[in-house]
Design a protein around this motif. Structure first.
Motif, PDB file in Angstrom:
ATOM      1  N   ASN A  58      45.982  37.624  35.765  1.00 46.83           N
ATOM      2  CA  ASN A  58      44.931  37.750  36.774  1.00 46.83           C
ATOM      3  C   ASN A  58      44.734  36.408  37.454  1.00 46.83           C
ATOM      4  N   ASN A  63      39.038  32.981  39.804  1.00 50.75           N
ATOM      5  CA  ASN A  63      39.498  32.805  38.423  1.00 50.75           C
ATOM      6  C   ASN A  63      40.405  31.579  38.388  1.00 50.75           C
ATOM      7  N   GLU A 121      39.612  40.000  41.098  1.00 55.08           N
ATOM      8  CA  GLU A 121      39.027  39.114  40.105  1.00 55.08           C
ATOM      9  C   GLU A 121      39.099  39.761  38.710  1.00 55.08           C
ATOM     10  N   PRO A 122      38.782  39.024  37.644  1.00 53.62           N
ATOM     11  CA  PRO A 122      38.857  39.599  36.289  1.00 53.62           C
ATOM     12  C   PRO A 122      38.018  40.856  36.093  1.00 53.62           C
TER      13      PRO A 122
END
Length: 444
Positions: A58, A63, A121-122
């Protein structure tokens, strides 16, 4: 590997002596170029494995650790090819940073542009590479633009296998914040613009239009604008009176209507008011994408704020549009004010003669490989990208030569894996011909 590739080439040439007198793909490529093409095919499984590896990391823009992990994987690949690599920390512009790799050589300086981050994003449920069938795979950032990132590496690796990389003077920049650029923007793109100086050609490996029959030689720039108007608050029954005037909402409406009337017919120029808040009070949050307003139907509006974007095809069109918009904003309705401000964004990349020459060379490479002709995509179909930041620095630019697919920026983002070796061959031979023949090779 090089010995086996040369042996394969000898066998290929032997078969060619019995072929028809008609021009063939192998007849259009030099012996060195045939070795490069063979190297790409021989290495395709490794390239695909690298793609899966970095898609599974990711690297949403925010991040920072994930962006850095992708950079670390690509850095090892470039180090192994003899590049000098460095990480540019992004603390000054509130992002992870950028990976820069340099390979000096006797040829003209070539700049290759990719980016490490994705829009996922995560927190996104879309996290992993998934093989759908023999020719397609889905994954976050698989075409935007981790596919293009690995094509850069694979093309350079093929040139190395053929003993040709030593001739190249090439710099690779992988930005870490293309999907959500840091601020101040000039700092966020300083690493890219600094290394672009002195480059003859810049090649962006975005997925572009997603069609390998097309490439991008022009991108519209993207600036944001904010319109703030004021009026005299009063009972609504007194609106239009000499001491009250028209109010903030009417003033903003006048400005927007004149934008439309005077500018909407110009080709490639768009200006979109995406958020509007008006009333007695207005509150816009720091992101510029949310806010609130209070007011009553029987009170003349005191304030209005409108946020929009402005897209243009060239610096000249941008300057003209901004001048016209400012002129419109300065002619107020009674007892109102209007302030129009602009925030710099991605600059435009105009369709220059140099860009057309580079496209012609890329088209020639594609045809000589036995593939299809390549034409320029309509600029209205091409969004902003990092190559635009070097538009006024580098004379020859092309983009959209990364991995083909569809539905980028969505959880359906899918790559056509058949195009991985195709795009890699075209990129490798473009680099080789730019180094050995220059852009004039497009005229042959």
């Amino acid at each position: 590997m090089r010995r086996s590739l040369l042996a394969a080439l000898v066998a290929w040439l032997a078969l060619g002596t019995h072929a028809s007198a008609q021009p063939t793909t192998e007849a259009l490529l030099s012996p060195e170029e045939r070795v490069v093409a063979l190297a790409v095919d021989a290495d395709n499984a490794r390239t695909l494995a690298l793609l899966q590896r970095i898609v599974d990391i990711n690297s949403g823009t925010m991040n920072f650790a994930g962006v850095r992990r992708v950079a670390d994987v690509l850095r090892v690949e470039l180090d192994s090819l003899g590049f000098t690599t460095k990480w540019i920390d992004g603390a000054a512009f509130h992002r992870a940073g950028h990976l820069v790799a340099e390979h000096p050589g006797p040829g003209p300086k070539l700049l290759l542009i990719g980016h490490l981050d994705t829009v996922f994003e995560p927190s996104s449920p879309f996290q992993k590479f998934e093989r759908l069938d023999d020719s397609t795979a889905r994954g976050p950032g698989i075409i935007d633009m981790k596919g293009g990132d690995v094509i850069i590496v694979a093309a350079l690796r093929a040139l190395k296998s053929a003993g040709l990389l030593s001739r190249l003077n090439v710099t690779v920049v992988y930005d870490g914040d293309e999907e959500d650029a840091g601020a101040p923007l000039v700092e966020a793109r300083r690493a890219l613009t600094d290394v672009a100086r002195g480059a003859t050609a810049a090649i962006g490996f975005e997925d572009g239009p997603g069609d390998p029959h097309l490439a991008v030689i022009s991108r519209r720039g993207d600036e944001s604008w904010t319109l703030r108007t004021t009026g005299t608050p009063a009972h609504s029954s007194q609106i239009f009176q000499k001491d009250v005037g028209a109010g903030a909402v009417y003033e903003a409406t006048r400005v927007l209507s004149e934008f439309y009337r005077q500018l909407s017919g110009e080709r490639y120029l768009t200006f979109n008011p995406g958020l509007a808040l008006g009333g007695t009070s207005v509150r816009l949050d720091s992101t510029g994408v949310a806010g609130a307003a209070d007011g009553k139907s029987n009170v003349v509006a005191e304030r209005m704020t409108v946020v929009g974007d402005l897209r243009t095809i060239s610096p000249e069109q941008l300057a003209r549009a901004k001048q016209t918009m400012q002129s419109i904003a300065s002619a107020h309705l009674p007892n109102t004010t209007a302030e129009l401000t602009f925030d710099a964004g991605y600059p435009p990349m105009a369709p220059t003669a140099g860009n057309r020459r580079l496209l012609a060379l890329y088209d020639r490479v594609s045809r000589d490989l036995g593939l299809w002709p390549v034409t320029a995509v309509d600029p209205s179909k091409a969004g902003a990208a990092d190559v635009s930041f070097v538009a006024d620095i580098v004379p020859l630019k092309i983009d959209g030569v990364g991995l083909s697919g569809r539905d980028d920026h969505t959880t359906k983002e899918t790559a056509d894996l058949r195009m991985l070796p195709v795009q890699t061959k075209r990129a490798a031979l473009l680099l080789y011909r730019l180094t050995t023949k220059g852009a004039e090779a497009s005229d042959e």
